[in-house]
Design an enzyme around this catalytic site. Structure first.
Site, PDB file in Angstrom:
ATOM      1  N   HIS A 157       0.822  -1.200   0.000  1.00 55.76           N
ATOM      2  CA  HIS A 157       0.000   0.000   0.000  1.00 55.76           C
ATOM      3  C   HIS A 157       0.864   1.261   0.000  1.00 55.76           C
ATOM      4  O   HIS A 157       2.052   1.225   0.346  1.00 55.76           O
ATOM      5  CB  HIS A 157      -0.935  -0.011   1.203  1.00 55.76           C
ATOM      6  CG  HIS A 157      -2.013  -1.047   1.105  1.00 55.76           C
ATOM      7  ND1 HIS A 157      -3.022  -1.168   2.035  1.00 55.76           N
ATOM      8  CD2 HIS A 157      -2.243  -2.015   0.173  1.00 55.76           C
ATOM      9  CE1 HIS A 157      -3.825  -2.161   1.681  1.00 55.76           C
ATOM     10  NE2 HIS A 157      -3.364  -2.696   0.565  1.00 55.76           N
ATOM     11  N   GLU A 201       0.836   3.944   1.917  1.00 52.64           N
ATOM     12  CA  GLU A 201       1.352   4.336   3.233  1.00 52.64           C
ATOM     13  C   GLU A 201       2.519   3.436   3.644  1.00 52.64           C
ATOM     14  O   GLU A 201       3.529   3.912   4.172  1.00 52.64           O
ATOM     15  CB  GLU A 201       0.239   4.252   4.285  1.00 52.64           C
ATOM     16  CG  GLU A 201      -0.980   5.104   3.961  1.00 52.64           C
ATOM     17  CD  GLU A 201      -2.058   4.331   3.210  1.00 52.64           C
ATOM     18  OE1 GLU A 201      -3.240   4.646   3.393  1.00 52.64           O
ATOM     19  OE2 GLU A 201      -1.714   3.399   2.446  1.00 52.64           O
ATOM     20  N   CYS A 247      -5.639   1.214   5.593  1.00 49.68           N
ATOM     21  CA  CYS A 247      -6.211  -0.055   6.045  1.00 49.68           C
ATOM     22  C   CYS A 247      -5.672  -0.377   7.432  1.00 49.68           C
ATOM     23  O   CYS A 247      -4.856   0.349   8.002  1.00 49.68           O
ATOM     24  CB  CYS A 247      -5.865  -1.166   5.053  1.00 49.68           C
ATOM     25  SG  CYS A 247      -4.114  -1.616   5.074  1.00 49.68           S
ATOM     26  N   CYS A 264      -1.733  -0.923   7.496  1.00 48.00           N
ATOM     27  CA  CYS A 264      -1.012   0.343   7.383  1.00 48.00           C
ATOM     28  C   CYS A 264      -1.215   1.205   8.626  1.00 48.00           C
ATOM     29  O   CYS A 264      -0.305   1.925   9.044  1.00 48.00           O
ATOM     30  CB  CYS A 264      -1.466   1.102   6.138  1.00 48.00           C
ATOM     31  SG  CYS A 264      -0.892   0.366   4.579  1.00 48.00           S
TER      32      CYS A 264
END
Length: 251
Positions: A179, A181, A207, A210
């Site tokens: 992801h 992040e 999410c 993260c």
């Protein structure tokens, strides 16, 4: 900034167009669609009124009339008999005053738009997300979602889940994409940069995985553009750990 010099052709108007070009204004044809780069200053020669003039008004151009007083349709007017040096001085003053009133993006909008640009580098088929980590109003790391370094890109068949267009929230164990992040945090670690006490801007709310990384690496604030539909647990963790989270929607 766009300056529109309005009025019928005259030696003074031609001289002022040349003066503005010397002052780093780009001379453009009388077509609003010809200007796409808002980071540059432009000057346009507007010969008449009507639809052409209305177009430039909608673009927010600073309209300066050069000619007879009866032609003037606004507060900025220079008589065509005005000495050239005086006319140049008046235009310079108007430009400086107008610049002071032009809005700049605030810090949230500034960094979120940079995160949005970072998302354009994503090779993920399902969704493109970008993230920017900031400390003391300085960008220290960026990231976007995609497959790990040195592996086949998602859009080249690298991630089986994305390439099968799996439904949202399903087959997550097959997803090989990191992801945005996560990549912003690991990119900082890769280059030996601390993200402690920083703020992360992300185009999509983080999410759970993260969120845990954000908490553990010492980031103090999360600012997101679009909400994630399954983030109640993440928000609870942020609240419990003292990490601030808020939404900043780009318009």
């Amino acid at each position: 900034m766009i300056i529109g010099l309005c009025g019928r052709p005259s030696p003074l108007k031609s001289a002022l167009l040349h003066y503005l070009v010397q002052k780093s204004f780009y001379l453009c044809p009388a077509d609003p669609e010809a200007i796409s780069e808002e980071d540059k200053n432009h000057v346009v020669n507007i010969a008449g009124s009507g639809p052409e003039l209305e177009h430039w008004k909608k673009r927010g151009a600073l309209l300066i009339w050069v000619g007879e007083s009866a032609e003037s349709q606004g507060p900025y007017f220079i008589d065509k008999k005005t000495p050239e040096l005086e006319a140049e001085t008046r235009i310079s003053q108007w430009v400086i005053e107008e610049t002071k009133t032009r809005p700049r993006p605030n810090w949230d909008e500034y960094f979120m738009k940079i995160a949005q640009v970072a998302s354009m580098r994503s090779n993920c088929i399902k969704r493109k997300v970008g993230a920017v980590i900031v400390r003391d109003k300085r960008i220290i790391s960026t990231g976007y979602n995609g497959t790990p370094r040195g592996t086949k890109n998602c859009n080249e068949g690298g991630c089986p889940r994305c390439n099968s267009l799996a439904s949202s929230g399903t087959r997550l164990e097959e997803c090989l994409c990191s992801h945005a992040e996560e990549n912003a945090i690991t990119q900082a670690a890769y280059h030996g940069t601390s993200v402690k006490d920083g703020t992360i801007y992300t185009t999509f709310a983080p999410c759970l995985m993260c969120s845990k990384m954000i908490i553990n690496c010492g980031i103090l604030e999360v600012i997101f553009n679009i909400d994630y539909p399954l983030n109640d647990t993440s928000f609870h963790l942020f609240d419990q750990s003292g990490v601030r989270i808020r939404q900043h929607r780009l318009t």
